[in-house]
Design a protein around this motif. Structure first.
Motif, mmCIF file in Angstrom:
data_model
loop_
_atom_site.group_PDB
_atom_site.id
_atom_site.type_symbol
_atom_site.label_atom_id
_atom_site.label_comp_id
_atom_site.label_asym_id
_atom_site.label_seq_id
_atom_site.Cartn_x
_atom_site.Cartn_y
_atom_site.Cartn_z
ATOM 1 N N ALA A 116 0.972 -1.191 -0.050
ATOM 2 C CA ALA A 116 0.085 -0.056 -0.040
ATOM 3 C C ALA A 116 0.770 1.345 0.142
ATOM 4 N N TYR A 117 2.138 1.220 0.325
ATOM 5 C CA TYR A 117 2.780 2.545 0.374
ATOM 6 C C TYR A 117 3.428 2.901 -1.209
ATOM 7 N N ALA A 118 2.326 3.026 -2.060
ATOM 8 C CA ALA A 118 2.650 3.360 -3.443
ATOM 9 C C ALA A 118 1.526 4.183 -3.981
ATOM 10 N N GLN A 119 1.659 4.779 -5.250
ATOM 11 C CA GLN A 119 0.915 5.529 -5.738
ATOM 12 C C GLN A 119 -0.557 4.866 -6.237
ATOM 13 N N LYS A 120 -0.058 3.747 -6.652
ATOM 14 C CA LYS A 120 -1.201 2.804 -7.091
ATOM 15 C C LYS A 120 -1.162 1.341 -6.701
ATOM 16 N N LEU A 121 -2.269 0.478 -6.476
ATOM 17 C CA LEU A 121 -2.249 -0.714 -5.936
ATOM 18 C C LEU A 121 -3.231 -1.454 -6.719
ATOM 19 N N ALA A 122 -2.545 -2.794 -7.172
ATOM 20 C CA ALA A 122 -3.534 -3.904 -7.779
ATOM 21 C C ALA A 122 -4.031 -4.589 -6.675
ATOM 22 N N VAL A 123 -5.410 -4.944 -6.525
ATOM 23 C CA VAL A 123 -5.744 -5.645 -5.247
ATOM 24 C C VAL A 123 -7.248 -6.412 -5.815
ATOM 25 N N SER A 124 -7.506 -7.661 -5.053
ATOM 26 C CA SER A 124 -8.570 -8.295 -5.400
ATOM 27 C C SER A 124 -9.920 -7.697 -5.198
ATOM 28 N N ALA A 125 -10.716 -7.256 -5.766
ATOM 29 C CA ALA A 125 -11.907 -6.605 -5.501
ATOM 30 C C ALA A 125 -12.669 -7.195 -4.264
ATOM 31 N N GLU A 126 -12.428 -8.548 -4.087
ATOM 32 C CA GLU A 126 -13.070 -9.142 -2.729
ATOM 33 C C GLU A 126 -12.665 -8.403 -1.544
#
Length: 324
Positions: free
Chosen positions: A93-103
């Motif tokens: 999470a210490y980033a400008q963008k994050l890919a994460v599962s919608a769940e």
């Protein structure tokens, strides 16, 4: 994009910001533009290789976030681009963008800020799961919260009051005691200046606390066993002291008590049906105003070393928020 990157085990002072490619969402994933990310003690452990989760290098730390959905991967549903969301991940999470599962996402309540939302996903569910399904804290019972000015401690104080309990808080120093009182503690005890075990006994007319919330371990755990009530529940939340305690079974037997573990981050894998009700309960409390995250300060990505060092030295209270 900019992100804090760890490529070998390090201390907070060695963290650096790098330019890395933007994430591409996979199946069932979204990309979240991170507006706020919450700091936690486990961030210090994970970058040093001392946490139970050991990511492959390179990785970005950070477990709590709030932001806006900017892209979708294949097969993703339930959200739209532009939705304000919050959630948690093991790291990243210490980033400008994050890919994460919608769940792992929930919509931010209408009146909540990004900072408040980023303060919720780990510490508040941990405390809610501990006090409601695990301890079954009841109205009029006495709740003792250790490290009550920290992230999970303040959440436990607020949730305990929302449930109608009498809350006793321990913390170190005048400022942290005042923070615990602001969060709703009925009695605040400075563990540095007085015998907190005796103070809890006195405050409960010798009976002890019905539920004890312990994110510290070590000597705090041992002292808690000396001031717990008959049928009491001692909640094992973590070991911020660095010492993992043990309890002799005869002490558990004599007072008819329960020693109860709380491992919130494992619920998704082991008890996923319990996750939704926990967040729904929290969101009702947030909407009613009975819980309100307290923010110690906000920092840039470059200031993450400063934030984590302050957190690790116990010089802070409440939540520290990073603005990527």
């Amino acid at each position: 994009m900019r992100a804090v990157v760890v490529d070998h085990w390090i201390e907070p002072s060695q963290l650096q910001v790098h330019e890395i490619p933007e994430p591409v969402p996979g199946v069932g994933q979204v990309v979240v533009d991170v507006h706020s990310a919450g700091c936690n003690f486990f961030d210090i452990l994970i970058i040093a290789g001392k946490y139970q989760v050991k990511p492959e290098f390179p990785f970005s730390p950070g477990g709590e976030f709030a932001g806006v959905i900017s892209a979708f991967g294949p097969g993703t549903s339930g959200f739209c681009v532009g939705d304000r969301v919050y959630g948690h991940v093991p790291y990243g999470a210490y980033a400008q963008k994050l890919a994460v599962s919608a769940e792992f996402l929930r919509r931010i309540p209408e009146d909540a800020s990004y900072d408040s939302a980023a303060a919720i996903p780990i510490v508040y569910p941990t405390s809610y799961a501990a006090l409601v399904p695990r301890a079954q804290l009841r109205e009029t019972e006495t709740l003792l919260v250790h490290a009550a000015a920290g992230g999970v401690g303040l959440a436990a104080v607020q949730i305990g009051k929302a449930l109608g309990a009498r809350v006793i808080a321990t913390a170190g120093g005048r400022e942290k005691l005042e923070i615990a009182r602001r969060a709703g503690a009925d009695l605040a005890i400075d563990y540095r200046e007085e015998d907190w075990v005796a103070a809890v006994r006195e405050a409960t007319d010798g009976r002890g606390a019905d539920v004890i919330y312990d994110p510290v371990g070590g000597d705090i755990f041992d002292g808690s066993l000396r001031c717990i009530a008959w049928n009491g529940r001692l909640l094992v939340i973590g070991f911020a002291s660095g010492t993992i305690p043990s309890a002799k079974a005869n002490r558990i037997l004599l007072k008819n008590i329960s020693v109860v573990g709380v491992h919130w981050s494992a619920y998704h894998d082991n008890q996923p049906e319990a996750v939704g009700p926990v967040f729904e309960g929290l969101e009702r409390m947030l909407a009613s105003g009975s819980i309100r995250p307290l923010i110690f300060g906000t920092y840039t990505l470059e200031q993450l070393p400063e934030a984590l060092e302050a957190l690790g030295s116990r010089a802070t209270w409440g939540k520290l928020i990073i603005h990527p």
